[in-house]
Structures are given as structure tokens and as C-alpha cells.
Write a protein that holds these residues in place. Sequence first.
Motif, PDB file in Angstrom:
ATOM      1  N   ASP A  62      -1.040  -5.431  -7.737  1.00  0.00           N
ATOM      2  CA  ASP A  62      -1.004  -5.730  -6.307  1.00  0.00           C
ATOM      3  C   ASP A  62      -0.552  -4.549  -5.451  1.00  0.00           C
ATOM      4  N   VAL A  63      -0.464  -3.387  -6.069  1.00  0.00           N
ATOM      5  CA  VAL A  63      -0.147  -2.163  -5.324  1.00  0.00           C
ATOM      6  C   VAL A  63      -1.418  -1.324  -5.216  1.00  0.00           C
ATOM      7  N   LYS A  64      -1.772  -0.948  -4.004  1.00  0.00           N
ATOM      8  CA  LYS A  64      -2.950  -0.124  -3.759  1.00  0.00           C
ATOM      9  C   LYS A  64      -2.499   1.254  -3.282  1.00  0.00           C
ATOM     10  N   ILE A  65      -2.945   2.297  -3.969  1.00  0.00           N
ATOM     11  CA  ILE A  65      -2.541   3.666  -3.633  1.00  0.00           C
ATOM     12  C   ILE A  65      -3.787   4.491  -3.335  1.00  0.00           C
ATOM     13  N   THR A  66      -3.778   5.172  -2.202  1.00  0.00           N
ATOM     14  CA  THR A  66      -4.848   6.112  -1.876  1.00  0.00           C
ATOM     15  C   THR A  66      -4.256   7.518  -1.848  1.00  0.00           C
ATOM     16  N   VAL A  67      -4.998   8.473  -2.424  1.00  0.00           N
ATOM     17  CA  VAL A  67      -4.534   9.857  -2.499  1.00  0.00           C
ATOM     18  C   VAL A  67      -5.606  10.768  -1.914  1.00  0.00           C
TER      19      VAL A  67
ATOM     20  N   HIS B 122       8.066  -1.107  -3.545  1.00  0.00           N
ATOM     21  CA  HIS B 122       6.906  -0.650  -4.328  1.00  0.00           C
ATOM     22  C   HIS B 122       6.770   0.869  -4.300  1.00  0.00           C
ATOM     23  N   ILE B 123       7.220   1.503  -3.216  1.00  0.00           N
ATOM     24  CA  ILE B 123       7.151   2.971  -3.139  1.00  0.00           C
ATOM     25  C   ILE B 123       8.276   3.588  -3.963  1.00  0.00           C
ATOM     26  N   LYS B 124       9.458   2.989  -3.883  1.00  0.00           N
ATOM     27  CA  LYS B 124      10.565   3.484  -4.695  1.00  0.00           C
ATOM     28  C   LYS B 124      10.212   3.425  -6.184  1.00  0.00           C
ATOM     29  N   GLU B 125       9.619   2.332  -6.628  1.00  0.00           N
ATOM     30  CA  GLU B 125       9.276   2.185  -8.046  1.00  0.00           C
ATOM     31  C   GLU B 125       8.164   3.156  -8.443  1.00  0.00           C
TER      32      GLU B 125
ATOM     33  N   GLU C 245       0.840  -1.204   0.000  1.00  0.00           N
ATOM     34  CA  GLU C 245       0.000   0.000   0.000  1.00  0.00           C
ATOM     35  C   GLU C 245       0.869   1.246   0.000  1.00  0.00           C
ATOM     36  N   ILE C 246       0.343   2.312  -0.603  1.00  0.00           N
ATOM     37  CA  ILE C 246       0.993   3.622  -0.553  1.00  0.00           C
ATOM     38  C   ILE C 246      -0.076   4.632  -0.162  1.00  0.00           C
ATOM     39  N   LYS C 247       0.172   5.367   0.907  1.00  0.00           N
ATOM     40  CA  LYS C 247      -0.775   6.374   1.362  1.00  0.00           C
ATOM     41  C   LYS C 247      -0.189   7.763   1.115  1.00  0.00           C
TER      42      LYS C 247
ATOM     43  N   GLU D 291       1.226   8.564   9.486  1.00  0.00           N
ATOM     44  CA  GLU D 291      -0.045   8.095   8.935  1.00  0.00           C
ATOM     45  C   GLU D 291       0.004   7.894   7.432  1.00  0.00           C
ATOM     46  N   ILE D 292       0.964   8.532   6.754  1.00  0.00           N
ATOM     47  CA  ILE D 292       1.086   8.429   5.302  1.00  0.00           C
ATOM     48  C   ILE D 292       2.545   8.194   4.926  1.00  0.00           C
ATOM     49  N   ASP D 293       2.750   7.802   3.679  1.00  0.00           N
ATOM     50  CA  ASP D 293       4.098   7.542   3.172  1.00  0.00           C
ATOM     51  C   ASP D 293       4.675   8.736   2.411  1.00  0.00           C
ATOM     52  N   ILE D 294       3.789   9.495   1.776  1.00  0.00           N
ATOM     53  CA  ILE D 294       4.204  10.612   0.928  1.00  0.00           C
ATOM     54  C   ILE D 294       3.275  11.784   1.191  1.00  0.00           C
TER      55      ILE D 294
END
Length: 326
Positions: free
Chosen positions: A76-81, A288-291, A50-52, A97-100
Motif C-alpha cells: 500500500d506504499v507507492k513510490i515514484t523516483v 511510511h517514509i520513516k520506515e 505515497e513517497i515522491k 513537490e517531493i518528500d526526498i
Amino acid sequence: MFKKSTLAVTAAVMALSLAACGTKANENTQGGATPAPSAATPAPAGLKGEIKIDGSSTVFPISQAVAEEFMKKNKDVKITVGESGSGNGAKKLIAGEIDIADMSRKFKKEELDELKTKQSTEAFEMPVALDGITVVVNKKNTFAKDMTVEELKKIWNKDSKLKKWNEVRPEWPDKEIKLYGPGTASGTFEFFTEAINGKAKESRADYTASEDDNVLVKGVAGDEFALGYFGFSYYKENEDKLNAVSIKKDANAPAVAPTHETIEKMTYAPLSRYIFVYPTKKAIDQPHIKEFLKYYNSAEGMKLVEAVKYIKLPQDVLNKNLELLK
């Protein structure tokens, strides 16, 4: 439709996909001396996680478009914005709480220090596009074609008591100005107040404020004597309903309209700017976040920037971003 919504972002992604099937456009940067951004290297197989992302409503359309396209390629990567505002994005990154964090302003030193204290990590600054904060009026407004920085300050300054258009210029109508602008958690609010009023976050408070730029668009579009400001993309999406006000540094300076060219060259002053994402080092350490961030900074990523009507980065800035991901 006023909303710069997921539907609009999806349309931009679809347009990009169709364009990719045709003849490849010349991607050389201005002057031809700098090599064009390389195409995205296929991400390693088996990426999942996941990426938040949350923060700036100005950066939201870009991150949302990039996220949608990346998820198509990596099932298989889930991203919420989210789009809660730059200030709230910074708070959420600090809280883990978030990655970015999407940011339309730079992180402050005290925010970076707090992040290091609370999360034992640091944030990397990555410009993702060029933007010009656009001062807008209603489509029926044919008199306010340009304004000086001093006139804008007269309207928006903390102690301003100005109420009517003819108090800005005597020849303008004796009508009340209805003001619309970003809320105080917005990076656009901070940038605008510093550029126009001379001090970040110092502004009159008697205006309709929202962290959602679509609310501001709808407000100005619905009131003949309204005035507001927000990111260039939201103006471009709604220019059939709004007029952009050209900006003059002073009374003797030429009036400069916000356009792709004037923002790219930073001649639309003082309201041209870079907008950013801030991933943490902990986040970048996850494959997955780096990519995802590599894709964001690829040629395909920059096409998405342009598809949602922002201005892509110079190649030297992209190269610096990619160095952070090695």
C-alpha cells in the motif's frame, strides 16, 4: 543496451532476492572491528501512502532499487523516483513537490535556508553510498589510459580553447575531442568542476550536456575520440563499451583507476565522494517514509547499493543516519 534502466535495476533486485535464499554472506566491514549492519526490522503492518523522490541521476539507480523492493514488502506504499538532476531535486524539495531529494552533492546553505522559509521544515543529510566520478573514453581509445588533474583542467576549464587530443599530449592523435558531460543542474557537474577546475560550475560550455547519464554513455560509446564523465555505476554497467581513465594528482603521482577498493578508501582522488538523500523533517514524521528510510539504511538496503554497482557505506555512517530516524 546502453541504458541503466528500470530493467537493470529490477535485475539487480532479483539477483539480491536469489542471493538471500542462499548462504548469508559475511557482512563485516573492513578490519572486522565494526559490526555489520543489522537486517531490516520488519516494517509495522498497515503502512500506506505515497513517497515522491527526485533529483540526481547518479543516486537514481539506488533509490529506484530500494523503492522497488520496499513496495514489494509494503503493497500500500507507492513510490515514484525521478532523475531530473540534483539542482532540480533541491528546487522541488524547497517547493514542497517531493518528500526526498536524491543528491550527488551537498545541499547549499542558501537552499536549506530557503526550505526553512518556504516549507517551515528542515532537511536531513543522509549519505547513501560512495561513488567515484569516472572519466571515460571510447573502447577503441587505447592511448588515453591515464590523465593528470591538470590535463583534465586544460580540457574542461571555462576558458579552454583546446580542441584536439594532441593538444593534451603531443604523442596523442591529431583528432578532435568530442566532449560529453552532465548538465549544469547536475551535482556531478558541480563536484567535478570544483575538484578539477577549482571552482564549482565553472566549465567550458561547448560540450554535449545531459542530465541523463545514459545519453552520455551512448555518446562516448559511439565516438572513437570522445571523452566524458559520470558516476561509477554507469561506467560499470557499460564497461564493455567504455574505458575508464586512471587519474593522477600530478605528473609525478601514481595513476589510480576507479575501482570498488580505491573509491572505498578514497585513494581515487580527487573524484571519490559520498552521495546523498535529503528527506525533510515533515517527511520523516510520516511513518511510511520513516520506515522506507530505515530500510534504505539497513543491511538489505546496502546490498541493493552494491547490486547496482556502488560502494556501501561504513557502518558508523549508517548508524548516524539511523539516529536521525529515532
